[in-house]
Design a protein around this motif. Structure first.
Motif, PDB file in Angstrom:
ATOM      1  N   UNK A  97      15.459  19.052  30.597  1.00  0.00           N
ATOM      2  CA  UNK A  97      14.802  20.287  30.153  1.00  0.00           C
ATOM      3  C   UNK A  97      14.547  21.161  31.372  1.00  0.00           C
ATOM      4  N   UNK A  98      14.662  22.483  31.257  1.00  0.00           N
ATOM      5  CA  UNK A  98      14.511  23.353  32.431  1.00  0.00           C
ATOM      6  C   UNK A  98      13.105  23.362  33.036  1.00  0.00           C
ATOM      7  N   UNK A  99      12.058  23.166  32.208  1.00  0.00           N
ATOM      8  CA  UNK A  99      10.671  23.169  32.688  1.00  0.00           C
ATOM      9  C   UNK A  99      10.334  24.437  33.473  1.00  0.00           C
ATOM     10  N   UNK A 100      10.764  25.591  32.968  1.00  0.00           N
ATOM     11  CA  UNK A 100      10.397  26.851  33.599  1.00  0.00           C
ATOM     12  C   UNK A 100       8.941  27.192  33.250  1.00  0.00           C
ATOM     13  N   UNK A 101       8.277  27.868  34.163  1.00  0.00           N
ATOM     14  CA  UNK A 101       6.881  28.250  33.941  1.00  0.00           C
ATOM     15  C   UNK A 101       6.856  29.455  33.006  1.00  0.00           C
ATOM     16  N   UNK A 102       6.262  29.343  31.830  1.00  0.00           N
ATOM     17  CA  UNK A 102       6.443  30.370  30.796  1.00  0.00           C
ATOM     18  C   UNK A 102       5.839  31.725  31.126  1.00  0.00           C
ATOM     19  N   UNK A 103       4.811  31.769  31.991  1.00  0.00           N
ATOM     20  CA  UNK A 103       4.148  33.043  32.278  1.00  0.00           C
ATOM     21  C   UNK A 103       4.666  33.713  33.553  1.00  0.00           C
ATOM     22  N   UNK A 104       5.708  33.144  34.181  1.00  0.00           N
ATOM     23  CA  UNK A 104       6.365  33.776  35.330  1.00  0.00           C
ATOM     24  C   UNK A 104       7.749  34.250  34.915  1.00  0.00           C
ATOM     25  N   UNK A 105       8.178  35.385  35.451  1.00  0.00           N
ATOM     26  CA  UNK A 105       9.525  35.837  35.141  1.00  0.00           C
ATOM     27  C   UNK A 105      10.545  34.981  35.888  1.00  0.00           C
ATOM     28  N   UNK A 106      11.822  35.234  35.626  1.00  0.00           N
ATOM     29  CA  UNK A 106      12.890  34.401  36.181  1.00  0.00           C
ATOM     30  C   UNK A 106      12.842  34.387  37.704  1.00  0.00           C
ATOM     31  N   UNK A 107      12.697  35.551  38.324  1.00  0.00           N
ATOM     32  CA  UNK A 107      12.688  35.610  39.786  1.00  0.00           C
ATOM     33  C   UNK A 107      11.557  34.784  40.372  1.00  0.00           C
ATOM     34  N   UNK A 136      25.193  34.038  38.400  1.00  0.00           N
ATOM     35  CA  UNK A 136      25.543  35.038  37.391  1.00  0.00           C
ATOM     36  C   UNK A 136      24.446  35.224  36.341  1.00  0.00           C
ATOM     37  N   UNK A 137      23.200  35.158  36.768  1.00  0.00           N
ATOM     38  CA  UNK A 137      22.080  35.478  35.867  1.00  0.00           C
ATOM     39  C   UNK A 137      21.152  36.512  36.496  1.00  0.00           C
ATOM     40  N   UNK A 138      21.676  37.270  37.466  1.00  0.00           N
ATOM     41  CA  UNK A 138      20.837  38.276  38.128  1.00  0.00           C
ATOM     42  C   UNK A 138      20.367  39.351  37.157  1.00  0.00           C
ATOM     43  N   UNK A 139      21.127  39.579  36.086  1.00  0.00           N
ATOM     44  CA  UNK A 139      20.732  40.591  35.105  1.00  0.00           C
ATOM     45  C   UNK A 139      19.508  40.156  34.291  1.00  0.00           C
ATOM     46  N   UNK A 140      19.115  38.887  34.426  1.00  0.00           N
ATOM     47  CA  UNK A 140      17.927  38.372  33.729  1.00  0.00           C
ATOM     48  C   UNK A 140      16.759  38.171  34.693  1.00  0.00           C
ATOM     49  N   UNK A 141      16.843  38.761  35.876  1.00  0.00           N
ATOM     50  CA  UNK A 141      15.871  38.498  36.938  1.00  0.00           C
ATOM     51  C   UNK A 141      14.433  38.822  36.533  1.00  0.00           C
ATOM     52  N   UNK A 142      14.228  39.830  35.698  1.00  0.00           N
ATOM     53  CA  UNK A 142      12.865  40.211  35.314  1.00  0.00           C
ATOM     54  C   UNK A 142      12.499  39.690  33.923  1.00  0.00           C
ATOM     55  N   UNK A 143      13.380  38.937  33.306  1.00  0.00           N
ATOM     56  CA  UNK A 143      13.105  38.393  31.971  1.00  0.00           C
ATOM     57  C   UNK A 143      12.130  37.225  32.058  1.00  0.00           C
ATOM     58  N   UNK A 144      11.458  36.953  30.958  1.00  0.00           N
ATOM     59  CA  UNK A 144      10.606  35.779  30.852  1.00  0.00           C
ATOM     60  C   UNK A 144      11.432  34.621  30.300  1.00  0.00           C
ATOM     61  N   UNK A 149      18.620  32.340  26.886  1.00  0.00           N
ATOM     62  CA  UNK A 149      19.323  31.307  26.131  1.00  0.00           C
ATOM     63  C   UNK A 149      19.179  29.968  26.852  1.00  0.00           C
ATOM     64  N   UNK A 150      19.558  28.888  26.174  1.00  0.00           N
ATOM     65  CA  UNK A 150      19.477  27.565  26.804  1.00  0.00           C
ATOM     66  C   UNK A 150      20.322  27.469  28.056  1.00  0.00           C
ATOM     67  N   UNK A 151      21.544  28.026  28.003  1.00  0.00           N
ATOM     68  CA  UNK A 151      22.409  27.997  29.179  1.00  0.00           C
ATOM     69  C   UNK A 151      21.840  28.801  30.329  1.00  0.00           C
ATOM     70  N   UNK A 152      21.230  29.951  30.029  1.00  0.00           N
ATOM     71  CA  UNK A 152      20.616  30.763  31.080  1.00  0.00           C
ATOM     72  C   UNK A 152      19.427  30.034  31.694  1.00  0.00           C
ATOM     73  N   UNK A 153      18.637  29.363  30.879  1.00  0.00           N
ATOM     74  CA  UNK A 153      17.504  28.606  31.411  1.00  0.00           C
ATOM     75  C   UNK A 153      17.973  27.516  32.369  1.00  0.00           C
ATOM     76  N   UNK A 154      19.062  26.841  32.030  1.00  0.00           N
ATOM     77  CA  UNK A 154      19.554  25.773  32.908  1.00  0.00           C
ATOM     78  C   UNK A 154      20.091  26.342  34.221  1.00  0.00           C
ATOM     79  N   UNK A 155      20.700  27.530  34.174  1.00  0.00           N
ATOM     80  CA  UNK A 155      21.144  28.178  35.406  1.00  0.00           C
ATOM     81  C   UNK A 155      19.958  28.527  36.300  1.00  0.00           C
TER      82      UNK A 155
END
Length: 236
Positions: A97-107, A136-144, A149-155
Motif C-alpha cells: 500500500x502506498x501509505x501516503x499522508x492524506x493531508x499533504x499534497x504529492x510534492x 512522469x507524475x509531475x502533473x499531479x505535484x499539487x494534487x492530494x 489513481x492507484x498507479x499514480x499513488x504507487x509512483x
C-alpha cells in the motif's frame, strides 16, 4: 561485483532461547549491486519478513554482517547509533500500500523525508519535483493523494523511497494489488530508477506476473537462502 549496494554475510536471527528457540534466519548471504533489482521469493513462514525487517533495521539480527554502500551498519551488533536516521537516510521503503499522508499534497509527501533530515524546504521540494518528473507524475505535484489513481499513488511512493538517495530500496510486495499491466509498469519503473540513481533494490514478492522480469532471484526457505539466475525478460 566491484561496487556495493547491499552486502549481507552470515546473517542470523534467533527468537527465544533454550528449547523454545526458533532460528528464523540461518547464515543468510546476499549481495545486490548498485543499479540492480533482485527478487526475494519464498513461502509464508520462510523468513522473508524477518530478513526484510533485519535489512530495514526494524529488528535486531542475532549475528552476521550487513553493509549498505560503503558503510558497515551491523557486525554482530549495530555499528550506527541512530537507527531511525539510518532508516530515513540510507534505506528506501516501498510497500504493498502506498501509505501516503492524506493531508499533504504529492510534492510534500515526497519532500517530507529530506525536510526531516534537515534539508531546506525549497530544496526538498525541488528534489521531490525532480523525482516526480522522472516518474512522469509531475502533473499531479499539487494534487492530494485521494485524487490519484492507484498507479499514480504507487509512483509517488517510489519517489518517496528514492528521495533521500538511499543505497538500497526494500520493496515489500509492491505489485500485489495491481493487474498485470500496472504490475509490470511498476517493476519497469523500479528498474529504471535503480539504474538512474544506482540504487540496489530488493523486491519481496509472491507475484508470478513479475518473477520473470528478474535477472537474479534469491529463494528463502526455513531461513536459508539460495540464488538462481532469473529470466530477466523485457528490461535490458
Amino acid at each position: 561485483m566491484a561496487a556495493t549496494g547491499i552486502r549481507i554475510e552470515r546473517l542470523s536471527k534467533r527468537y527465544g532461547s533454550g528449547d523454545t528457540a526458533v532460528l528464523a534466519l540461518k547464515d543468510v548471504n546476499m549481495q545486490v549491486a548498485p543499479g540492480e533489482v533482485v527478487g526475494l521469493i519464498g513461502p509464508s513462514g520462510s523468513g522473508k519478513s524477518t530478513l526484510l525487517k533485519s535489512l530495514g533495521a526494524v529488528i535486531d539480527p542475532s549475528a552476521g554482517r550487513m553493509q549498505l554502500g560503503d558503510e558497515v551498519i551491523f557486525d554482530d551488533g549495530w555499528k550506527v547509533r541512530d537507527l531511525r536516521a539510518l532508516r530515513r537516510d540510507k534505506i528506501g521503503f516501498v510497500f504493498q500500500a502506498p501509505y501516503l499522508i492524506p493531508f499533504l499534497d504529492v510534492t510534500d509527501n515526497v519532500a517530507l523525508l529530506p525536510m526531516l533530515a534537515g534539508m531546506r524546504n525549497d530544496a526538498a521540494r525541488a528534489r521531490a519535483l525532480e523525482l516526480l518528473t522522472a516518474l512522469d507524475v509531475q502533473h499531479r505535484a499539487r494534487a492530494m493523494p485521494s485524487q490519484l489513481s492507484g498507479g499514480e499513488q504507487q509512483r509517488v511512493a517510489i519517489a518517496r523511497g528514492l528521495v533521500n538517495r538511499p543505497p538500497v530500496i526494500l520493496a515489500d510486495e509492491p505489485t500485489a494489488p495491481l493487474d498485470s499491466e500496472r504490475a509490470l509498469a511498476v517493476i519497469r519503473l523500479l528498474n529504471d530508477m535503480a539504474q538512474r540513481f544506482q540504487t540496489a533494490v530488493i523486491v519481496v514478492t509472491h507475484d508470478e506476473k513479475i518473477i520473470p522480469t528478474f535477472k537474479r532471484i534469491y529463494h528463502i526457505r526455513d531461513g536459508v537462502t539460495f540464488e538462481e539466475a532469473g529470466e530477466g525478460r523485457g528490461f535490458d
